[in-house]
Write a protein that holds these residues in place. Structure first.
Motif, PDB file in Angstrom:
ATOM      1  N   CYS A   1       3.075  -1.280   4.031  1.00 43.11           N
ATOM      2  CA  CYS A   1       3.135  -0.023   3.287  1.00 43.11           C
ATOM      3  C   CYS A   1       4.580   0.336   2.953  1.00 43.11           C
ATOM      4  O   CYS A   1       5.510   0.031   3.707  1.00 43.11           O
ATOM      5  CB  CYS A   1       2.490   1.085   4.129  1.00 43.11           C
ATOM      6  SG  CYS A   1       2.856   2.766   3.594  1.00 43.11           S
TER       7      CYS A   1
ATOM      8  N   PHE B   1      -2.370   3.555   3.785  1.00 53.08           N
ATOM      9  CA  PHE B   1      -1.914   3.032   5.075  1.00 53.08           C
ATOM     10  C   PHE B   1      -2.367   3.932   6.216  1.00 53.08           C
ATOM     11  O   PHE B   1      -2.814   3.448   7.262  1.00 53.08           O
ATOM     12  CB  PHE B   1      -0.385   2.916   5.063  1.00 53.08           C
ATOM     13  CG  PHE B   1       0.173   2.300   6.313  1.00 53.08           C
ATOM     14  CD1 PHE B   1       0.249   0.918   6.440  1.00 53.08           C
ATOM     15  CD2 PHE B   1       0.630   3.091   7.352  1.00 53.08           C
ATOM     16  CE1 PHE B   1       0.773   0.338   7.584  1.00 53.08           C
ATOM     17  CE2 PHE B   1       1.154   2.524   8.503  1.00 53.08           C
ATOM     18  CZ  PHE B   1       1.219   1.142   8.624  1.00 53.08           C
TER      19      PHE B   1
ATOM     20  N   TYR C   1       0.821  -1.202   0.000  1.00 53.02           N
ATOM     21  CA  TYR C   1       0.000   0.000   0.000  1.00 53.02           C
ATOM     22  C   TYR C   1       0.861   1.260   0.000  1.00 53.02           C
ATOM     23  O   TYR C   1       1.983   1.278   0.527  1.00 53.02           O
ATOM     24  CB  TYR C   1      -0.905   0.033   1.226  1.00 53.02           C
ATOM     25  CG  TYR C   1      -2.108  -0.873   1.125  1.00 53.02           C
ATOM     26  CD1 TYR C   1      -3.033  -0.722   0.094  1.00 53.02           C
ATOM     27  CD2 TYR C   1      -2.321  -1.885   2.066  1.00 53.02           C
ATOM     28  CE1 TYR C   1      -4.129  -1.558   0.001  1.00 53.02           C
ATOM     29  CE2 TYR C   1      -3.425  -2.717   1.977  1.00 53.02           C
ATOM     30  CZ  TYR C   1      -4.321  -2.546   0.937  1.00 53.02           C
ATOM     31  OH  TYR C   1      -5.414  -3.369   0.846  1.00 53.02           O
TER      32      TYR C   1
END
Length: 347
Positions: free
Chosen positions: A255, A193, A188
């Motif tokens: 992330c 996130f 992500y």
């Protein structure tokens, strides 16, 4: 005001004799007209003697089902007209029709000239004029093959349309998901996130449960990676992305914050469990082999683990605690997992 409607006339069902009188026909004339209408309407009628199972009447259309003229069907039993499989189904349907006073409707499939046709069959015992038990069973057959084929085609078209809609929805979701993810690592992006982090904090506050945040950074790359250039760096990021995704659950989130910094959100996980899982990830990274142009190389990572609410009480504090623990791991020489300090509230 609207005019009053005249009262609706009561309709009384006619008996067969009253119906014949109403249309000024005798019983035989009315029967002949009704039989002719059935033939022209592609309905097929048979009447059997219940005791012997032999046909006492077969319309031309009914006889044509078996490829015979009517005079060859009259006097015959079903055993002489159909195969054993169809015979058992016909007998079961007739037994059901004789066991109930109401008209019974069933569907039968018959093989004719290599084609399987479907018939809707309505059965009714004929009442005995003297009130004794019925001696004959009437069956009205209607070919519904075309209707069933249309229904099947419609169902197939609807199923195909549903599959297309599902495929379009999957593609839409995948396109949307790809827009939220980093193209190299598959993780992500920071904005997505942050949204999930805020939801997790809200959920944790309402349900009084813990979760962990892990700040991750690549340790300085080896001389081999630097000499191979940007493509080698991309291979390292791809490998790290795969390991992060494989070590997180569906309710977690990984992330890529920026060029060499990453984060993992572990839902419903405390410090001890988070440390154990990230230690396993650290070892996997340290033993991961990346190959480019016949040369192999590796990489290591440093991690700082913080938890909500034990090490932090706000989003900003949580991010700071994870970053501070990461900095301590890097200070220790890298390839290390460090826990953030637990805060103790004074009473």
């Amino acid at each position: 005001m609207s005019p009053e409607r005249p009262p609706r006339a009561e309709v009384t069902p006619l008996t067969s004799r009253a119906l014949a009188d109403a249309v000024e026909l005798d019983g035989g004339g009315l029967s002949a007209v009704l039989l002719d209408l059935m033939e022209r309407g592609e309905s097929m009628l048979s009447i059997k003697d219940i005791g012997s199972g032999r046909h006492v009447y077969a319309s031309a259309g009914y006889a044509a089902l078996f490829g015979r003229p009517s005079d060859q069907v009259v006097g015959a039993t079903d055993a002489e007209l159909v195969d054993a499989g169809a015979l058992s189904l016909l007998r079961a349907a007739e037994k059901a029709a004789l066991s109930r006073p109401a008209v019974q409707v069933a569907e039968h499939r018959l093989e004719q000239d290599g084609e399987r046709r479907v018939y809707k069959v309505t059965r009714c015992p004929l009442p005995h004029p003297e009130g004794a038990r019925p001696r004959h069973l009437a069956s009205l057959w209607v070919d519904v093959t075309a209707a069933r084929q249309r229904e099947q085609q419609l169902q197939q078209a609807l199923a195909q349309l549903e599959q297309q809609q599902l495929a379009a929805e999957v593609q839409r979701r995948e396109s949307h998901d790809q827009a939220l993810r980093d193209g190299v690592t598959g993780l992500y992006k920071r904005m997505q996130f942050d949204d999930q982090l805020r939801r997790e904090i809200d959920l944790s506050s309402r349900e009084h449960r813990e979760f962990a945040l892990v700040a991750i950074a690549l340790d300085p790359l080896s001389e081999t990676v630097r000499s191979l250039g940007e493509e080698a760096r991309v291979r390292v990021f791809e490998a790290l992305g795969r390991l992060l995704r494989s070590n997180t659950r569906a309710m977690d989130a990984s992330c890529r914050f920026d060029e060499a910094r990453f984060a993992v959100l572990l839902s419903g996980v405390g410090l001890a469990t988070a440390h154990s899982r990230m230690e396993g990830l650290r070892r996997q990274c340290a033993t991961q082999i990346v190959v480019l142009d016949g040369r192999d190389f590796g990489f290591t990572i440093s991690m700082g683990v913080a938890s909500y609410p034990h090490t932090s009480h706000t989003e900003a504090e949580l991010l700071h605690a994870a970053d501070s623990a990461l900095a301590e791991a890097q200070h220790r020489g890298g390839n290390h997992v460090t826990l953030a300090s637990i805060r103790f509230e004074r009473g």
